[in-house]
Design a protein around this motif. Structure first.
Motif, PDB file in Angstrom:
ATOM      1  N   THR A   1       0.837  -1.186   0.000  1.00 23.84           N
ATOM      2  CA  THR A   1       0.000   0.000   0.000  1.00 23.84           C
ATOM      3  C   THR A   1       0.878   1.245   0.000  1.00 23.84           C
ATOM      4  N   GLY A   2       0.317   2.328  -0.462  1.00 16.48           N
ATOM      5  CA  GLY A   2       1.012   3.614  -0.386  1.00 16.48           C
ATOM      6  C   GLY A   2       0.631   4.399   0.851  1.00 16.48           C
ATOM      7  N   LYS A   3      -0.230   3.822   1.686  1.00 16.60           N
ATOM      8  CA  LYS A   3      -0.723   4.532   2.873  1.00 16.60           C
ATOM      9  C   LYS A   3      -0.049   4.020   4.138  1.00 16.60           C
ATOM     10  N   ASN A   4       0.490   4.927   4.914  1.00 11.15           N
ATOM     11  CA  ASN A   4       1.120   4.586   6.184  1.00 11.15           C
ATOM     12  C   ASN A   4       0.045   4.369   7.258  1.00 11.15           C
ATOM     13  N   PHE A   5       0.346   3.520   8.208  1.00  6.28           N
ATOM     14  CA  PHE A   5      -0.494   3.330   9.386  1.00  6.28           C
ATOM     15  C   PHE A   5       0.356   2.650  10.446  1.00  6.28           C
ATOM     16  N   THR A   6      -0.142   2.563  11.670  1.00  9.74           N
ATOM     17  CA  THR A   6       0.663   2.079  12.794  1.00  9.74           C
ATOM     18  C   THR A   6       1.242   0.688  12.582  1.00  9.74           C
ATOM     19  N   HIS A   7       0.515  -0.214  11.945  1.00 11.45           N
ATOM     20  CA  HIS A   7       0.971  -1.605  11.797  1.00 11.45           C
ATOM     21  C   HIS A   7       1.671  -1.859  10.464  1.00 11.45           C
ATOM     22  N   ARG A   8       1.899  -0.835   9.682  1.00  9.09           N
ATOM     23  CA  ARG A   8       2.533  -1.002   8.378  1.00  9.09           C
ATOM     24  C   ARG A   8       4.010  -0.647   8.448  1.00  9.09           C
ATOM     25  N   VAL A   9       4.807  -1.399   7.699  1.00  6.98           N
ATOM     26  CA  VAL A   9       6.258  -1.231   7.693  1.00  6.98           C
ATOM     27  C   VAL A   9       6.675  -0.659   6.344  1.00  6.98           C
ATOM     28  N   TYR A  10       7.517   0.364   6.380  1.00  5.74           N
ATOM     29  CA  TYR A  10       7.974   0.991   5.149  1.00  5.74           C
ATOM     30  C   TYR A  10       8.907   0.053   4.394  1.00  5.74           C
ATOM     31  N   LEU A  11       8.624  -0.152   3.095  1.00  3.59           N
ATOM     32  CA  LEU A  11       9.423  -1.044   2.257  1.00  3.59           C
ATOM     33  C   LEU A  11      10.388  -0.287   1.343  1.00  3.59           C
ATOM     34  N   GLY A  12      10.144   1.007   1.141  1.00  5.78           N
ATOM     35  CA  GLY A  12      10.926   1.796   0.202  1.00  5.78           C
ATOM     36  C   GLY A  12      10.066   2.203  -0.978  1.00  5.78           C
ATOM     37  N   GLN A  13      10.551   3.153  -1.757  1.00  9.46           N
ATOM     38  CA  GLN A  13       9.881   3.627  -2.967  1.00  9.46           C
ATOM     39  C   GLN A  13       8.477   4.168  -2.692  1.00  9.46           C
ATOM     40  N   GLY A  14       8.219   4.650  -1.477  1.00  7.10           N
ATOM     41  CA  GLY A  14       6.906   5.186  -1.129  1.00  7.10           C
ATOM     42  C   GLY A  14       5.869   4.129  -0.795  1.00  7.10           C
ATOM     43  N   ILE A  15       6.285   2.893  -0.585  1.00  7.90           N
ATOM     44  CA  ILE A  15       5.373   1.767  -0.396  1.00  7.90           C
ATOM     45  C   ILE A  15       5.556   1.153   0.994  1.00  7.90           C
ATOM     46  N   PHE A  16       4.418   0.778   1.601  1.00  5.02           N
ATOM     47  CA  PHE A  16       4.402   0.115   2.910  1.00  5.02           C
ATOM     48  C   PHE A  16       3.883  -1.312   2.758  1.00  5.02           C
ATOM     49  N   GLY A  17       4.304  -2.174   3.665  1.00  5.15           N
ATOM     50  CA  GLY A  17       3.801  -3.545   3.728  1.00  5.15           C
ATOM     51  C   GLY A  17       2.789  -3.658   4.847  1.00  5.15           C
ATOM     52  N   ASP A  18       1.611  -4.199   4.533  1.00  3.51           N
ATOM     53  CA  ASP A  18       0.533  -4.382   5.498  1.00  3.51           C
ATOM     54  C   ASP A  18       0.434  -5.866   5.826  1.00  3.51           C
ATOM     55  N   LEU A  19       0.828  -6.252   7.042  1.00  2.00           N
ATOM     56  CA  LEU A  19       0.689  -7.634   7.480  1.00  2.00           C
ATOM     57  C   LEU A  19      -0.803  -7.899   7.648  1.00  2.00           C
ATOM     58  N   THR A  20      -1.388  -8.638   6.719  1.00  7.32           N
ATOM     59  CA  THR A  20      -2.834  -8.793   6.626  1.00  7.32           C
ATOM     60  C   THR A  20      -3.334 -10.047   7.324  1.00  7.32           C
ATOM     61  N   LEU A  21      -2.643 -11.161   7.137  1.00 11.06           N
ATOM     62  CA  LEU A  21      -3.006 -12.434   7.761  1.00 11.06           C
ATOM     63  C   LEU A  21      -1.733 -13.174   8.145  1.00 11.06           C
ATOM     64  N   VAL A  22      -1.814 -14.016   9.171  1.00 11.47           N
ATOM     65  CA  VAL A  22      -0.718 -14.910   9.522  1.00 11.47           C
ATOM     66  C   VAL A  22      -1.252 -16.338   9.492  1.00 11.47           C
ATOM     67  N   PHE A  23      -0.388 -17.275   9.097  1.00 18.32           N
ATOM     68  CA  PHE A  23      -0.781 -18.678   9.046  1.00 18.32           C
ATOM     69  C   PHE A  23      -0.195 -19.360  10.271  1.00 18.32           C
ATOM     70  N   ARG A  24      -1.090 -19.846  11.125  1.00 19.29           N
ATOM     71  CA  ARG A  24      -0.664 -20.470  12.381  1.00 19.29           C
ATOM     72  C   ARG A  24      -1.625 -21.597  12.719  1.00 19.29           C
ATOM     73  N   ALA A  25      -1.078 -22.690  13.221  1.00 15.63           N
ATOM     74  CA  ALA A  25      -1.869 -23.840  13.671  1.00 15.63           C
ATOM     75  C   ALA A  25      -2.803 -24.350  12.564  1.00 15.63           C
ATOM     76  N   GLY A  26      -2.312 -24.339  11.321  1.00 12.31           N
ATOM     77  CA  GLY A  26      -3.047 -24.927  10.213  1.00 12.31           C
ATOM     78  C   GLY A  26      -4.081 -24.063   9.534  1.00 12.31           C
ATOM     79  N   SER A  27      -4.164 -22.772   9.902  1.00 11.53           N
ATOM     80  CA  SER A  27      -5.156 -21.915   9.238  1.00 11.53           C
ATOM     81  C   SER A  27      -4.719 -20.453   9.294  1.00 11.53           C
ATOM     82  N   TRP A  28      -5.392 -19.649   8.466  1.00 10.69           N
ATOM     83  CA  TRP A  28      -5.121 -18.215   8.438  1.00 10.69           C
ATOM     84  C   TRP A  28      -5.757 -17.562   9.655  1.00 10.69           C
TER      85      TRP A  28
END
Length: 192
Positions: free
Chosen positions: A117-144
């Motif tokens: 995403t191009g939008k910053n927020f508390t849980h987003r990590v800056y990746l560079g080039q004006g882009i952030f990574g949004d951790l959307t889902l985690v896979f744990r114990a066999g499911s999302w």
């Protein structure tokens, strides 16, 4: 001390959201495949009705399709993928500049789904080039597993089923690339 090393490549996914999906789909898929290689999964059309956030710009009713690409992408390539999809949105925009399609690329690994995403927020990590990574889902114990900020459409059971199928394909790709003598897993992160 940790020793820096490249992580395993990831499965590139891309959400295609539009009120004009039947009209735009062939051209969008062709442009994405030209850049990222053949699509391995193209999920059926899903109504996008959990928010009206995009209605004013994209029109209604909105529909979504999710693509997953056969060729794995280095995890450091997510920001460049998002910048490409931003340019593609502009290419398909109306003459007045308003978008007709929203393209959201992301990387699916064994452990997580990260959307760009191009939008910053508390849980987003800056990746560079004006882009952030949004951790959307985690896979744990066999499911999302959802997170407090997971978008409702990504938390829906039908979307998680699609992502589980894509994850299964991703694990197959890793096994085929590694051969029988190499492990699939990266070393676990110690708990703090």
């Amino acid at each position: 001390m940790s020793t820096p090393r490249e992580p395993l490549p990831a499965k590139l996914v891309c959400s295609v959201l539009s009120a004009a999906l039947p009209e735009l789909w062939p051209g969008i898929v062709a442009a994405l495949e030209e850049r990222f290689g053949p699509a391995e999964v193209a999920c059926p059309v899903m109504p996008f009705d959990r928010t009206d956030y995009y209605d004013a710009e994209l029109g209604t009713p909105l529909s979504r399709r999710l693509l997953a690409f056969a060729r794995l992408l280095p995890q450091g390539g997510l920001a460049a993928a998002k910048r490409f999809t931003n340019a593609l949105e502009a290419r398909f925009a109306r003459p007045d500049g308003r978008r007709r399609v929203n393209l959201d690329p992301g990387l699916l690994t064994q452990e997580r789904l990260v959307l760009a995403t191009g939008k910053n927020f508390t849980h987003r990590v800056y990746l560079g080039q004006g882009i952030f990574g949004d951790l959307t889902l985690v896979f744990r114990a066999g499911s999302w597993q959802t997170l407090p900020w997971t978008f409702p459409d990504y938390a829906a059971p039908d979307m998680r089923d699609i992502l589980t199928d894509i994850r299964r394909r991703y694990r197959r790709d890793l096994r085929e690339a590694a051969g029988p003598r190499h492990p699939l897993k990266e070393p676990p992160c110690p708990k703090a």
